[in-house]
Scaffold this motif. Structure first.
Motif, mmCIF file in Angstrom:
data_model
loop_
_atom_site.group_PDB
_atom_site.id
_atom_site.type_symbol
_atom_site.label_atom_id
_atom_site.label_comp_id
_atom_site.label_asym_id
_atom_site.label_seq_id
_atom_site.Cartn_x
_atom_site.Cartn_y
_atom_site.Cartn_z
ATOM 1 N N THR A 212 0.829 -1.208 0.000
ATOM 2 C CA THR A 212 0.000 0.000 0.000
ATOM 3 C C THR A 212 0.862 1.256 0.000
ATOM 4 O O THR A 212 0.603 2.205 -0.749
ATOM 5 C CB THR A 212 -0.930 -0.005 1.216
ATOM 6 O OG1 THR A 212 -1.740 -1.180 1.200
ATOM 7 C CG2 THR A 212 -1.821 1.225 1.201
ATOM 8 N N GLU B 175 -11.848 1.371 -1.421
ATOM 9 C CA GLU B 175 -11.711 0.089 -0.741
ATOM 10 C C GLU B 175 -10.366 -0.061 -0.058
ATOM 11 O O GLU B 175 -10.229 -0.856 0.874
ATOM 12 C CB GLU B 175 -11.911 -1.044 -1.749
ATOM 13 C CG GLU B 175 -13.319 -1.094 -2.352
ATOM 14 C CD GLU B 175 -13.479 -2.255 -3.311
ATOM 15 O OE1 GLU B 175 -12.464 -2.978 -3.522
ATOM 16 O OE2 GLU B 175 -14.586 -2.439 -3.840
ATOM 17 N N LEU B 176 -9.353 0.697 -0.506
ATOM 18 C CA LEU B 176 -8.039 0.632 0.137
ATOM 19 C C LEU B 176 -8.011 1.352 1.474
ATOM 20 O O LEU B 176 -7.116 1.103 2.299
ATOM 21 C CB LEU B 176 -6.978 1.231 -0.786
ATOM 22 C CG LEU B 176 -6.758 0.514 -2.124
ATOM 23 C CD1 LEU B 176 -5.746 1.265 -2.977
ATOM 24 C CD2 LEU B 176 -6.300 -0.918 -1.879
ATOM 25 N N PHE C 269 -7.406 7.708 -4.653
ATOM 26 C CA PHE C 269 -7.209 6.268 -4.437
ATOM 27 C C PHE C 269 -8.552 5.551 -4.361
ATOM 28 O O PHE C 269 -9.604 6.150 -4.120
ATOM 29 C CB PHE C 269 -6.402 6.021 -3.154
ATOM 30 C CG PHE C 269 -4.962 6.446 -3.260
ATOM 31 C CD1 PHE C 269 -4.071 5.763 -4.082
ATOM 32 C CD2 PHE C 269 -4.482 7.526 -2.536
ATOM 33 C CE1 PHE C 269 -2.752 6.159 -4.176
ATOM 34 C CE2 PHE C 269 -3.163 7.918 -2.623
ATOM 35 C CZ PHE C 269 -2.294 7.237 -3.442
ATOM 36 N N ASP C 270 -8.489 4.258 -4.564
ATOM 37 C CA ASP C 270 -9.684 3.416 -4.473
ATOM 38 C C ASP C 270 -10.211 3.456 -3.038
ATOM 39 O O ASP C 270 -9.456 3.207 -2.085
ATOM 40 C CB ASP C 270 -9.335 1.978 -4.875
ATOM 41 C CG ASP C 270 -10.569 1.112 -5.028
ATOM 42 O OD1 ASP C 270 -11.664 1.548 -4.610
ATOM 43 O OD2 ASP C 270 -10.439 -0.008 -5.560
#
Length: 501
Positions: A159, A191-192, A188-189
């Motif tokens: 990450t 979900e991250l 950023f996504d």
């Protein structure tokens, strides 16, 4: 009126393919000309390079004999006079001497460099302080690739590595982070579940990379990062950090009196603090050169011999060409076959190409000689002695059109004892003097540069003051013209040149 056919006689100037080729070769730079010559060598079997030590006479004699259908040369062709390479300086080549220099076999315990001198064996040792490997590498490297290389050596999670790659992509060529951290985090996504604190931590890791100061968001942070990397025992380090963090705007306005009062420093102490800050790099990304280095190959060499300036072509930059004698011997005049016609056409093109090269060199020599004749003062005394010169002056001296002079002087360079200059550098406009004479703009720029270098750092010269000093020397220049010349020299205005010296 009814349409009718009318026969008229007239004259019209037509550019032949040979003339077009000569003009095109004339305006090519040395590097482009070398590429053009290589393409001609690859496409025309009749052309070949004239190596040092080879006899040049036989090629033209054989070509002349082949044109006449003879089996042996009878007389020397006039083509030899128009070729680029001459045999005045060539030495006879003896194959027996060459074979004696090469041993039949090499000892098994020796290297090639022990017997033959190569470029690698000429490299200086590691103990040589002048050896700089980076200055001799031709491949450029971008700032992003340099940072990614350091990132691959840094241990971090997947990450964090994703965040680091994203941040590196947002760093510009000067080394600054263009995007806002909030915008980067939002990209950023979801979900991250990446938060801004994580992005800022990774940014701190990148800011520890080389070059020092990379990844900063503004000038203040860039200078602070570089000061942080200095040894703790550096003199005036604490004061420099305080000035950058709290009073950088005052330093930018050059209000030194206010700066001394706020920092409670004397003038000499403040000067040393500012010198420490000025030793930093406000554009750390510029240390990484992404573009390929460009090398300047001089076309003309000027040197002084017996109090006279001599002009000569750079023979090392000009490959010598000739007609391949073996292939030229296959050409027969009476033969009209397709193969013989092809070879005859190739021979004609080869001769025209060599003739065009000779014409280019002769024109370049004429123009360079006239330039040196006009600018002897510059060669002897420097920029301040540069005389006004325009294309029309050289065109009249050599008997050519101004457009031809413009082609000759474009991307052509002259090597002088004072450095390498483009031929166009010696052309400049002029202004009138009080005595009725003329002074070139190059000389005026040199005088302005000299006045600024000798000015009082606490009270730099304004454009009006420089114009007044030039007028005292008999040079009538307006203030706007002085400002234009000063900007072309990269000299800042007087308000920005004020220093504590």
């Amino acid at each position: 009126m009814k349409p009718s056919l009318v026969l008229k006689m007239g004259q019209q100037l037509t550019m032949t393919p040979q003339l077009q080729q000569a003009i095109r070769l004339l305006q090519l730079s040395t590097l482009d000309l070398q590429q053009e010559i290589q393409e001609a060598l690859d496409s025309n079997p009749m052309l070949e390079r004239q190596e040092d030590g080879e006899d040049f006479d036989t090629s033209d004699q054989m070509a002349d004999a082949a044109e006449k259908g003879d089996t042996a040369p009878t007389h020397q062709d006039s083509f030899q006079e128009s070729s680029v390479a001459t045999n005045n300086e060539a030495e006879n080549f003896d194959e027996s001497d060459w074979s004696e220099r090469i041993p039949n076999e090499l000892p098994v315990d020796t290297a090639w460099e022990d017997i033959y001198q190569t470029s690698a064996s000429n490299l200086p040792s590691n103990d040589d302080d002048e050896w700089d490997f980076s200055a001799r590498t031709s491949a450029g490297e971008s700032l992003q690739s340099h940072l990614l290389w350091q990132l691959n050596l840094a241990p971090m999670s997947d990450t964090d590595r994703l965040i680091a790659v994203t941040l590196i992509d947002c760093i510009n060529d000067q080394g600054y982070l263009d995007e806002n951290l909030a915008d980067i985090t939002a990209g950023f996504d979801p979900e991250l579940e990446i938060e801004m604190d994580e992005v800022e931590v990774v940014l701190r890791r990148i800011q520890s990379f080389e070059p020092t100061g990379v990844g900063a968001r503004d000038l203040r942070e860039c200078l602070a990062l570089q000061l942080r990397q200095l040894p703790s025992h550096t003199r005036w380090l604490t004061e420099a950090q305080r000035l950058v963090n709290d009073h950088l705007d005052v330093l930018a306005s050059r209000d030194y009196s206010l700066l001394m009062r706020r920092m409670k420093l004397k003038e000499d102490e403040l000067r040393q603090v500012i010198e420490l800050i000025q030793s930093l790099n406000p554009r750390p990304g510029s240390q990484i050169e992404a573009s390929e280095p460009e090398y300047v190959v001089p076309d003309v060499i000027v040197r002084k011999h017996n109090e006279r300036w001599l002009v000569e072509l750079n023979q090392e930059a000009m490959p010598r060409l000739r007609v391949n004698p073996q292939y030229a011997g296959f050409v027969r005049r009476a033969d009209s076959s397709a193969d013989n016609t092809f070879m005859r056409n190739q021979l004609q093109e080869a001769r025209w190409f060599i003739k065009s090269l000779q014409s280019r060199n002769e024109t370049l020599m004429k123009v360079a000689t006239q330039i040196v004749e006009h600018q002897r003062g510059f060669l002897d005394y420097g920029d301040e002695a540069m005389k006004p010169l325009v294309l029309h002056d050289i065109a009249e001296a050599v008997g050519m059109h101004e457009s031809t002079i413009s082609r000759v002087t474009t991307q052509k360079f002259m090597h002088t004892p004072r450095g390498i200059y483009e031929l166009k550098y010696f052309f400049s406009s002029h202004v009138s003097t009080a005595e009725g004479g003329e002074c070139s703009s190059t000389a005026i720029r040199a005088i302005i540069k000299k006045l600024v270098a000798a000015e009082n750092a606490k009270k730099p010269l304004s454009d009006s003051k420089i114009a007044g000093l030039l007028e005292e020397q008999g040079i009538q220049v307006a203030r706007r013209t002085v400002a234009k010349y000063r900007e072309s020299l990269g000299i800042a205005p007087s308000s920005e040149r004020k220093r504590l010296m």
